[in-house]
Design a protein around this motif. Structure first.
Motif, PDB file in Angstrom:
ATOM      1  N   GLU A  27     -24.692  18.130  -9.698  1.00  0.00           N
ATOM      2  CA  GLU A  27     -25.541  18.222  -8.648  1.00  0.00           C
ATOM      3  C   GLU A  27     -26.230  16.764  -8.293  1.00  0.00           C
ATOM      4  O   GLU A  27     -26.460  16.748  -7.073  1.00  0.00           O
ATOM      5  CB  GLU A  27     -26.723  18.983  -9.006  1.00  0.00           C
ATOM      6  N   LEU A  28     -26.616  15.922  -9.117  1.00  0.00           N
ATOM      7  CA  LEU A  28     -27.145  14.464  -9.011  1.00  0.00           C
ATOM      8  C   LEU A  28     -26.172  13.749  -8.006  1.00  0.00           C
ATOM      9  O   LEU A  28     -26.880  13.277  -7.008  1.00  0.00           O
ATOM     10  CB  LEU A  28     -27.633  13.972 -10.203  1.00  0.00           C
ATOM     11  N   ALA A  87     -36.196   9.165  -2.238  1.00  0.00           N
ATOM     12  CA  ALA A  87     -35.960  10.328  -1.956  1.00  0.00           C
ATOM     13  C   ALA A  87     -34.727  10.805  -3.199  1.00  0.00           C
ATOM     14  O   ALA A  87     -34.751  11.819  -3.848  1.00  0.00           O
ATOM     15  CB  ALA A  87     -34.921  10.583  -0.807  1.00  0.00           C
ATOM     16  N   ALA A  88     -34.114   9.889  -3.683  1.00  0.00           N
ATOM     17  CA  ALA A  88     -33.276  10.070  -4.830  1.00  0.00           C
ATOM     18  C   ALA A  88     -33.961  10.313  -6.026  1.00  0.00           C
ATOM     19  O   ALA A  88     -33.575  11.120  -6.919  1.00  0.00           O
ATOM     20  CB  ALA A  88     -32.227   8.459  -5.072  1.00  0.00           C
ATOM     21  N   LYS A  90     -36.855  11.800  -6.202  1.00  0.00           N
ATOM     22  CA  LYS A  90     -37.232  13.151  -6.085  1.00  0.00           C
ATOM     23  C   LYS A  90     -36.305  14.362  -6.362  1.00  0.00           C
ATOM     24  O   LYS A  90     -36.467  15.395  -6.834  1.00  0.00           O
ATOM     25  CB  LYS A  90     -37.967  13.419  -4.536  1.00  0.00           C
ATOM     26  N   HIS A  91     -34.988  13.726  -5.807  1.00  0.00           N
ATOM     27  CA  HIS A  91     -33.994  14.918  -5.818  1.00  0.00           C
ATOM     28  C   HIS A  91     -33.469  14.834  -7.577  1.00  0.00           C
ATOM     29  O   HIS A  91     -33.373  16.233  -7.976  1.00  0.00           O
ATOM     30  CB  HIS A  91     -32.556  14.266  -5.148  1.00  0.00           C
ATOM     31  N   SER A  94     -36.040  17.053  -9.026  1.00  0.00           N
ATOM     32  CA  SER A  94     -35.869  18.652  -8.805  1.00  0.00           C
ATOM     33  C   SER A  94     -34.920  19.038  -9.478  1.00  0.00           C
ATOM     34  O   SER A  94     -34.807  20.501  -9.700  1.00  0.00           O
ATOM     35  CB  SER A  94     -35.720  18.804  -7.339  1.00  0.00           C
ATOM     36  N   LEU A  95     -34.030  18.454 -10.017  1.00  0.00           N
ATOM     37  CA  LEU A  95     -32.807  18.659 -10.811  1.00  0.00           C
ATOM     38  C   LEU A  95     -33.231  18.992 -12.383  1.00  0.00           C
ATOM     39  O   LEU A  95     -32.595  19.525 -13.071  1.00  0.00           O
ATOM     40  CB  LEU A  95     -31.713  18.063 -10.566  1.00  0.00           C
TER      41      LEU A  95
END
Length: 130
Positions: A27-28, A87-88, A90-91, A94-95
């Motif tokens: 996902e990352l 943004a990366a 935060k992504h 979130s995972l």
């Protein structure tokens, strides 16, 4: 004697949860799951090149970073170049990643994956300025 052919194919990461950690990195990175077994899982870049593999380590101890002589040492870490550091990060969070308390550079954000392995998201200075 000539040098035999040697091809780098993957980095193997020990984990108590190979399938879970493979899904995190898939996902990352936007990669595909390859092998998906309880004791061995892989993720592969759909564009080719080396991938990541995850093998069962029942006695896994989370590394400490930055560490001291008495801590479980980090054996390696992964670096991922990104085009948008905030943004990366935060992504990744979130995972299930955690941002490390200690951050050594302004253009890098150190994280820990769900099993505690450190990895860095970084942005090239030229990309940040351009």
């Amino acid at each position: 004697m000539s040098r035999p052919s040697v091809k780098y194919t993957a980095t193997v990461i020990g984990t108590p949860t190979p399938r879970t950690l493979a899904r995190f990195y898939a996902e990352l990175l936007g990669w595909e799951i390859g092998a998906d077994e309880p004791e061995w899982a892989t993720v592969r870049n759909p564009e080719g090149g080396a991938g990541l593999s995850f093998q069962i380590e029942e006695h896994h101890r989370r590394p400490v970073w930055p560490g001291s002589a008495s801590d479980q040492q980090m054996m390696m870490h992964l670096d991922f170049e990104v085009d948008d550091l905030e943004a990366a990060s935060k992504h990744a969070v979130s995972l299930g990643a955690v941002v490390a308390h200690f951050q050594p550079q302004d253009d890098v954000v150190v994280h820990f994956d769900p099993d505690g392995h450190p990895f860095c998201l970084w942005i090239a200075v030229a990309a940040a300025e351009g």
